[in-house]
Design a protein around this motif. Structure first.
Motif, PDB file in Angstrom:
ATOM      1  N   LEU A  92      32.310  48.320  38.281  1.00  0.00           N
ATOM      2  CA  LEU A  92      33.311  47.631  37.878  1.00  0.00           C
ATOM      3  C   LEU A  92      33.152  46.367  37.005  1.00  0.00           C
ATOM      4  CD1 LEU A  92      35.410  47.506  41.555  1.00  0.00           C
ATOM      5  CD2 LEU A  92      35.959  48.826  39.466  1.00  0.00           C
ATOM      6  N   HIS A  93      32.076  46.550  36.285  1.00  0.00           N
ATOM      7  CA  HIS A  93      31.375  45.421  35.674  1.00  0.00           C
ATOM      8  C   HIS A  93      32.395  44.773  34.573  1.00  0.00           C
ATOM      9  CE1 HIS A  93      30.710  47.725  31.758  1.00  0.00           C
ATOM     10  NE2 HIS A  93      30.710  48.693  32.679  1.00  0.00           N
ATOM     11  N   ALA A  94      33.438  45.551  34.074  1.00  0.00           N
ATOM     12  CA  ALA A  94      34.377  44.998  33.299  1.00  0.00           C
ATOM     13  C   ALA A  94      35.126  43.742  33.871  1.00  0.00           C
ATOM     14  CB  ALA A  94      35.147  46.208  32.671  1.00  0.00           C
ATOM     15  N   ILE A  95      35.585  43.687  35.217  1.00  0.00           N
ATOM     16  CA  ILE A  95      36.210  42.808  35.830  1.00  0.00           C
ATOM     17  C   ILE A  95      35.343  41.688  36.324  1.00  0.00           C
ATOM     18  CG2 ILE A  95      38.182  44.341  36.209  1.00  0.00           C
ATOM     19  CD1 ILE A  95      37.327  44.461  38.985  1.00  0.00           C
ATOM     20  N   HIS A  96      34.132  41.813  36.554  1.00  0.00           N
ATOM     21  CA  HIS A  96      33.332  40.992  37.222  1.00  0.00           C
ATOM     22  C   HIS A  96      33.199  39.735  36.931  1.00  0.00           C
ATOM     23  CE1 HIS A  96      30.094  44.104  38.812  1.00  0.00           C
ATOM     24  NE2 HIS A  96      31.178  44.135  39.595  1.00  0.00           N
ATOM     25  N   PRO A  97      33.564  39.403  35.510  1.00  0.00           N
ATOM     26  CA  PRO A  97      33.608  37.713  34.887  1.00  0.00           C
ATOM     27  C   PRO A  97      34.788  37.203  35.378  1.00  0.00           C
ATOM     28  CG  PRO A  97      32.818  39.354  32.874  1.00  0.00           C
ATOM     29  CD  PRO A  97      33.251  40.397  34.154  1.00  0.00           C
ATOM     30  N   TRP A  98      35.699  37.944  35.894  1.00  0.00           N
ATOM     31  CA  TRP A  98      36.980  37.341  36.327  1.00  0.00           C
ATOM     32  C   TRP A  98      37.103  36.935  37.928  1.00  0.00           C
ATOM     33  CZ3 TRP A  98      39.736  35.496  32.280  1.00  0.00           C
ATOM     34  CH2 TRP A  98      39.573  36.016  31.025  1.00  0.00           C
ATOM     35  N   ALA A 154      41.397  34.529  58.898  1.00  0.00           N
ATOM     36  CA  ALA A 154      40.873  35.910  58.748  1.00  0.00           C
ATOM     37  C   ALA A 154      41.481  36.530  57.442  1.00  0.00           C
ATOM     38  CB  ALA A 154      41.540  36.780  59.969  1.00  0.00           C
ATOM     39  N   ALA A 155      42.556  36.303  56.825  1.00  0.00           N
ATOM     40  CA  ALA A 155      43.106  36.706  55.515  1.00  0.00           C
ATOM     41  C   ALA A 155      42.267  36.001  54.478  1.00  0.00           C
ATOM     42  CB  ALA A 155      44.608  36.424  55.294  1.00  0.00           C
ATOM     43  N   THR A 156      42.116  34.785  54.505  1.00  0.00           N
ATOM     44  CA  THR A 156      41.326  34.077  53.619  1.00  0.00           C
ATOM     45  C   THR A 156      39.938  34.815  53.609  1.00  0.00           C
ATOM     46  OG1 THR A 156      42.454  32.139  53.816  1.00  0.00           O
ATOM     47  CG2 THR A 156      40.439  32.067  52.544  1.00  0.00           C
ATOM     48  N   PHE A 157      39.260  34.893  54.695  1.00  0.00           N
ATOM     49  CA  PHE A 157      37.998  35.410  54.682  1.00  0.00           C
ATOM     50  C   PHE A 157      37.907  36.774  54.356  1.00  0.00           C
ATOM     51  CE2 PHE A 157      33.976  36.941  56.791  1.00  0.00           C
ATOM     52  CZ  PHE A 157      32.991  35.993  56.226  1.00  0.00           C
ATOM     53  N   GLY A 158      38.748  37.549  54.709  1.00  0.00           N
ATOM     54  CA  GLY A 158      38.932  38.944  54.131  1.00  0.00           C
ATOM     55  C   GLY A 158      39.155  38.985  52.677  1.00  0.00           C
ATOM     56  N   THR A 159      40.033  38.087  52.033  1.00  0.00           N
ATOM     57  CA  THR A 159      39.939  38.132  50.524  1.00  0.00           C
ATOM     58  C   THR A 159      38.624  37.870  50.076  1.00  0.00           C
ATOM     59  OG1 THR A 159      42.340  37.461  50.597  1.00  0.00           O
ATOM     60  CG2 THR A 159      41.087  37.043  48.728  1.00  0.00           C
ATOM     61  N   PHE A 160      37.839  36.954  50.619  1.00  0.00           N
ATOM     62  CA  PHE A 160      36.645  36.629  50.040  1.00  0.00           C
ATOM     63  C   PHE A 160      35.546  37.827  49.938  1.00  0.00           C
ATOM     64  CE2 PHE A 160      32.196  35.258  51.645  1.00  0.00           C
ATOM     65  CZ  PHE A 160      31.802  34.711  50.220  1.00  0.00           C
ATOM     66  N   ILE A 161      35.733  38.444  51.467  1.00  0.00           N
ATOM     67  CA  ILE A 161      34.825  39.756  51.565  1.00  0.00           C
ATOM     68  C   ILE A 161      35.022  40.720  50.248  1.00  0.00           C
ATOM     69  CG2 ILE A 161      34.449  41.860  52.801  1.00  0.00           C
ATOM     70  CD1 ILE A 161      32.754  39.041  53.798  1.00  0.00           C
ATOM     71  N   VAL A 162      36.477  40.905  50.039  1.00  0.00           N
ATOM     72  CA  VAL A 162      36.782  41.967  49.269  1.00  0.00           C
ATOM     73  C   VAL A 162      36.463  41.721  47.769  1.00  0.00           C
ATOM     74  CG1 VAL A 162      38.909  42.971  47.933  1.00  0.00           C
ATOM     75  CG2 VAL A 162      38.874  42.848  50.395  1.00  0.00           C
ATOM     76  N   LEU A 163      36.533  40.414  47.429  1.00  0.00           N
ATOM     77  CA  LEU A 163      35.890  39.985  46.057  1.00  0.00           C
ATOM     78  C   LEU A 163      34.475  40.194  46.010  1.00  0.00           C
ATOM     79  CD1 LEU A 163      38.231  36.824  45.711  1.00  0.00           C
ATOM     80  CD2 LEU A 163      38.391  38.934  44.419  1.00  0.00           C
ATOM     81  N   GLY A 164      33.939  39.800  47.079  1.00  0.00           N
ATOM     82  CA  GLY A 164      32.386  40.068  47.014  1.00  0.00           C
ATOM     83  C   GLY A 164      32.015  41.515  46.987  1.00  0.00           C
ATOM     84  N   ILE A 165      32.709  42.345  47.384  1.00  0.00           N
ATOM     85  CA  ILE A 165      32.246  43.813  47.475  1.00  0.00           C
ATOM     86  C   ILE A 165      32.578  44.004  46.045  1.00  0.00           C
ATOM     87  CG2 ILE A 165      33.039  46.337  48.103  1.00  0.00           C
ATOM     88  CD1 ILE A 165      33.683  45.049  50.985  1.00  0.00           C
ATOM     89  N   LEU A 166      33.818  43.874  45.396  1.00  0.00           N
ATOM     90  CA  LEU A 166      34.180  44.241  43.899  1.00  0.00           C
ATOM     91  C   LEU A 166      32.940  43.568  42.971  1.00  0.00           C
ATOM     92  CD1 LEU A 166      37.854  43.376  43.905  1.00  0.00           C
ATOM     93  CD2 LEU A 166      36.818  45.491  44.038  1.00  0.00           C
ATOM     94  N   THR A 167      32.445  42.471  43.423  1.00  0.00           N
ATOM     95  CA  THR A 167      31.504  41.870  42.485  1.00  0.00           C
ATOM     96  C   THR A 167      30.093  42.732  42.543  1.00  0.00           C
ATOM     97  OG1 THR A 167      32.554  39.608  42.698  1.00  0.00           O
ATOM     98  CG2 THR A 167      30.066  39.962  42.115  1.00  0.00           C
ATOM     99  N   ALA A 168      29.810  43.475  43.868  1.00  0.00           N
ATOM    100  CA  ALA A 168      28.787  44.033  43.810  1.00  0.00           C
ATOM    101  C   ALA A 168      28.675  45.689  43.250  1.00  0.00           C
ATOM    102  CB  ALA A 168      28.366  44.386  45.214  1.00  0.00           C
ATOM    103  N   ILE A 169      29.970  46.002  43.068  1.00  0.00           N
ATOM    104  CA  ILE A 169      29.930  47.410  42.541  1.00  0.00           C
ATOM    105  C   ILE A 169      29.720  47.320  40.822  1.00  0.00           C
ATOM    106  CG2 ILE A 169      31.531  49.288  42.214  1.00  0.00           C
ATOM    107  CD1 ILE A 169      32.980  48.455  44.677  1.00  0.00           C
ATOM    108  N   PRO A 170      28.530  48.023  40.442  1.00  0.00           N
ATOM    109  CA  PRO A 170      28.104  47.850  39.309  1.00  0.00           C
ATOM    110  C   PRO A 170      29.323  48.580  38.265  1.00  0.00           C
ATOM    111  CG  PRO A 170      26.426  48.610  40.427  1.00  0.00           C
ATOM    112  CD  PRO A 170      27.619  48.588  41.297  1.00  0.00           C
TER     113      PRO A 170
END
Length: 290
Positions: free
Chosen positions: A234-240, A216-232
Motif C-alpha cells: 500500500l506504499h501509494a497511500i502511505h504518504p497520506w 476505543a474507536a479512536t485507538f482502533g482508528t490509530f491501529i488501523v492506520l498503523g497496520i496500513l502504514t506497515a503494509i508495503p
C-alpha cells in the motif's frame, strides 16, 4: 430618546460587551485546562510517561553496557542527553498516542456522560468557542505529554550518565546547549505530530456519550492506520497516512537539519486536524440538546 442617543448607547453597550466576551472566552479556555489536567487519569498518564526515561536509564545503567542498543539507545551510555531523544522516540509509537486517545476520547463524550454537556452547549460561550476550548486543551496536553518525557529524560540522563558535546547523525559535533535546543525542537515536533490523532479523537468524542467507546474507536482508528502504514503493497497511500512521517523528528539531529520531511509531516497533521475538527464542529453545532 433621539436616534443619535440610541446609536451612542448601542455603541457603548457593544464596547462594554466585547471585553466581557473576551474575558469569558479566556475563562472558558482556562476552565477547560483545569478540567483536563485536574483529572486523576491525566496525572497518572503523565506519571507513566515520566517513568519511561527512568526505566530506560536504569536498565542501561544496571546492564553496564555503554552500547545500550541500536539507534539512539546506543548513544545514551556516552551522553545522557540522548536519553531524552530515545525516550521520546520509543514513546511515540504507543505510549504518547495512547495518552492522547484517552484524553481526546473523553473530551466531549465525558461531558455528555455526566450530563454537563447540555448546560455547556446552552451557555453564552457558544458551541464554536466550546469546541475551540476543547481543541486548545488537547493541543496543550500533547505538548505537556512530550515535555514530561523531555524533562524526565533530562533529569535522569544528567544524573546517571556523562553529559557533554553532542555527536549528530551527520557526524558533526555541537555544544551541549545546542543539543538541548535540538532535543527541545524534537519534543515540539512530536507534540505537533499528535495533533492529527487528537483531532480524530475530538470528532469521535462528539459522536457518542460513552467515553470508553470514544477512546476505543479512536485507538482502533490509530491501529488501523498503523497496520496500513506497515503494509508495503500500500506504499501509494502511505504518504497520506497519519503516522507515516512521525519519525522525521530525527532529522533535527542532522547538520544542517533536514526540514523537508518534518514540514510535510506537520502539514499532514494540520490537514487531518482541519478535516476532523471541521467534522466535529459540524456535529456539535447541529447537535440536538433538547
Amino acid at each position: 430618546m433621539s436616534p443619535s442617543s440610541a446609536v451612542a448607547q448601542t455603541a457603548a453597550e457593544a464596547t462594554v460587551s466585547r471585553p466581557s466576551a473576551g474575558r469569558h472566552t479566556v475563562g472558558l479556555f482556562l476552565s477547560e485546562l483545569r478540567l483536563v489536567f485536574g483529572r486523576a487519569r491525566t496525572l497518572v498518564g503523565l506519571g507513566v510517561l515520566a517513568a519511561v526515561p527512568l526505566l530506560i536509564g536504569i536498565a542501561i545503567k544496571i546492564s553496564g553496557d555503554d552500547n545500550g542498543g541500536n539507534g539512539f539507545l546506543s548513544q545514551i551510555g556516552g551522553n545522557g542527553l540522548f536519553l531524552i531523544v530515545a525516550s521520546l522516540g520509543l514513546s511515540l509509537p504507543f505510549f504518547l498516542p495512547t495518552a492522547v486517545t484517552v484524553i481526546s476520547g473523553e473530551s466531549l463524550a465525558g461531558e455528555s456522560s455526566l450530563g454537563t454537556l447540555r448546560n455547556m452547549l446552552t451557555a453564552p460561550a457558544g458551541r464554536s468557542r466550546l469546541l475551540a476550548a476543547k481543541m486548545v486543551a488537547l493541543a496543550v496536553f500533547c505538548l505537556a505529554a512530550t515535555m514530561t518525557i523531555w524533562i524526565s529524560g533530562l533529569i535522569v540522563g544528567f544524573i546517571l550518565f556523562p553529559v557533554g558535546d553532542v555527536l549528530l547523525l551527520s557526524g558533526t559535533t555541537v555544544s551541549l546547549g545546542e543539543g538541548l535546543l535540538r532535543a527541545l525542537g524534537i519534543a515540539v515536533v512530536i507534540s505537533g505530530s499528535l495533533l492529527g490523532l487528537a483531532g480524530i479523537g475530538l470528532f469521535v468524542s462528539s459522536l457518542t456519550s460513552t467515553p470508553l467507546a470514544a477512546m476505543a474507536a479512536t485507538f482502533g482508528t490509530f491501529i488501523v492506520l498503523g497496520i496500513l502504514t506497515a503494509i508495503p503493497q500500500l506504499h501509494a497511500i502511505h504518504p497520506w497516512l497519519l503516522m507515516y512521517r512521525w519519525q522525521s523528528f530525527a532529522d533535527l539531529l542532522r547538520d544542517p537539519p533536514y526540514w523537508h520531511d518534518i514540514a510535510r509531516n506537520l502539514l499532514l497533521q494540520a490537514a487531518y486536524l482541519a478535516v476532523f475538527y471541521t467534522a466535529a464542529w459540524a456535529r456539535i453545532t447541529s447537535r440536538d440538546i433538547t
